[in-house]
Design an enzyme around this catalytic site. Structure first.
Site, short mmCIF file in Angstrom:
data_model
loop_
_atom_site.label_atom_id
_atom_site.label_comp_id
_atom_site.label_asym_id
_atom_site.label_seq_id
_atom_site.Cartn_x
_atom_site.Cartn_y
_atom_site.Cartn_z
N GLU A 136 -24.35 0.22 -8.01
CA GLU A 136 -24.49 0.34 -6.57
C GLU A 136 -25.91 0.72 -6.17
O GLU A 136 -26.47 0.19 -5.20
CB GLU A 136 -23.50 1.38 -6.05
CG GLU A 136 -23.38 1.43 -4.55
CD GLU A 136 -22.24 2.34 -4.09
OE1 GLU A 136 -22.12 2.54 -2.88
OE2 GLU A 136 -21.49 2.82 -4.96
N ASP B 54 -7.82 -0.78 -22.75
CA ASP B 54 -7.75 -1.90 -21.83
C ASP B 54 -6.85 -1.49 -20.65
O ASP B 54 -5.79 -0.89 -20.85
CB ASP B 54 -7.17 -3.12 -22.53
CG ASP B 54 -7.37 -4.40 -21.73
OD1 ASP B 54 -6.96 -4.43 -20.56
OD2 ASP B 54 -7.93 -5.37 -22.29
N ASP C 285 -15.44 -6.50 -13.20
CA ASP C 285 -15.75 -7.85 -13.65
C ASP C 285 -15.04 -8.85 -12.73
O ASP C 285 -13.83 -8.79 -12.56
CB ASP C 285 -15.24 -8.02 -15.09
CG ASP C 285 -15.74 -9.30 -15.74
OD1 ASP C 285 -15.99 -10.29 -15.01
OD2 ASP C 285 -15.84 -9.34 -16.98
#
Length: 214
Positions: free
Chosen positions: A194, A95, A117
């Site tokens: 992308e 994380d 996110d």
């Protein structure tokens, strides 16, 4: 974000030579991992690894570390790793909140944040990777001239990020709301997202920011 579980992903990661299992033990000695003094660039939330793999191929004199939180995503990057002939790319499953447990002060030269996110609910703002809280984490591990390059198709997240940069006292090097039609398009390496978004005609926002001094 709902992710599809990949059977055996954790086992594959555990058995992979290029995934660092106890990254906190490498804090301050990442140069020993790579066996050289080359600058370290990291991508947080690397997804399936297309972006960082291409960078590693093009820049053998830079050390890359791809960070991904989810095993089911990281395992897809591991599948691409054999394509790279040089040893300048490693992975960490972790994380991003634990970044300062893994990297010493001024140990990182550059951070890439690609299509992070957006955490759209206001109560989750601190979880956004461009929040003031995360910028403080980055500020601790980046070197004196450290940069962050952030790309997203999400205009609300991008506007939020610009506000956070100012609040955190960072320096905005350059910014564009349509990367692929800007002066910064040359040499741009695209991620999977992308490529998808650009084919759909969605403009890509990008900013380059430099860590605050002092």
């Amino acid at each position: 974000m709902r992710l599809r579980n990949v059977k055996g992903a954790k086992e594959k990661i555990e058995g992979d030579d290029y995934t660092i299992k106890l990254p906190n033990e490498k804090k301050g000695i990442w140069k020993d991992v790579f066996g050289n003094d080359n600058p370290i660039h990291i991508e947080i939330g690397m997804g399936k690894g297309k972006f960082i793999m291409e960078l590693a191929k093009k820049n053998p004199n830079i050390n890359y570390i791809g960070i991904e939180k989810y095993s089911s995503v990281l395992v897809r990057a591991l599948e691409k790793r054999p394509e790279l002939e040089q040893d300048n790319l490693y992975f960490i499953r972790m994380d991003a909140e634990d970044l300062n447990e893994v990297f010493e002060e001024e140990e990182v030269a550059r951070i890439y944040l690609n299509f992070s996110d957006p955490w759209p609910k206001e109560r989750h703002a601190k979880r956004r990777l461009t929040s003031v809280q995360f910028l403080e984490r980055y500020n601790k591990c980046l070197d004196q001239d450290g940069l962050i390059i952030f790309k997203t198709d999400n205009r609300e997240l991008f506007d939020f990020s610009l506000e956070q940069v100012e609040l955190a006292g960072w320096n905005l090097e350059n910014v564009t709301y349509d990367l692929h039609h800007s002066e910064y398009a040359e040499g741009n390496v695209m991620t999977e997202y992308e490529e998808k978004f650009s084919k759909e005609g969605k403009p890509i926002n990008r900013m380059v920011i430099r860590r605050k001094r002092g």
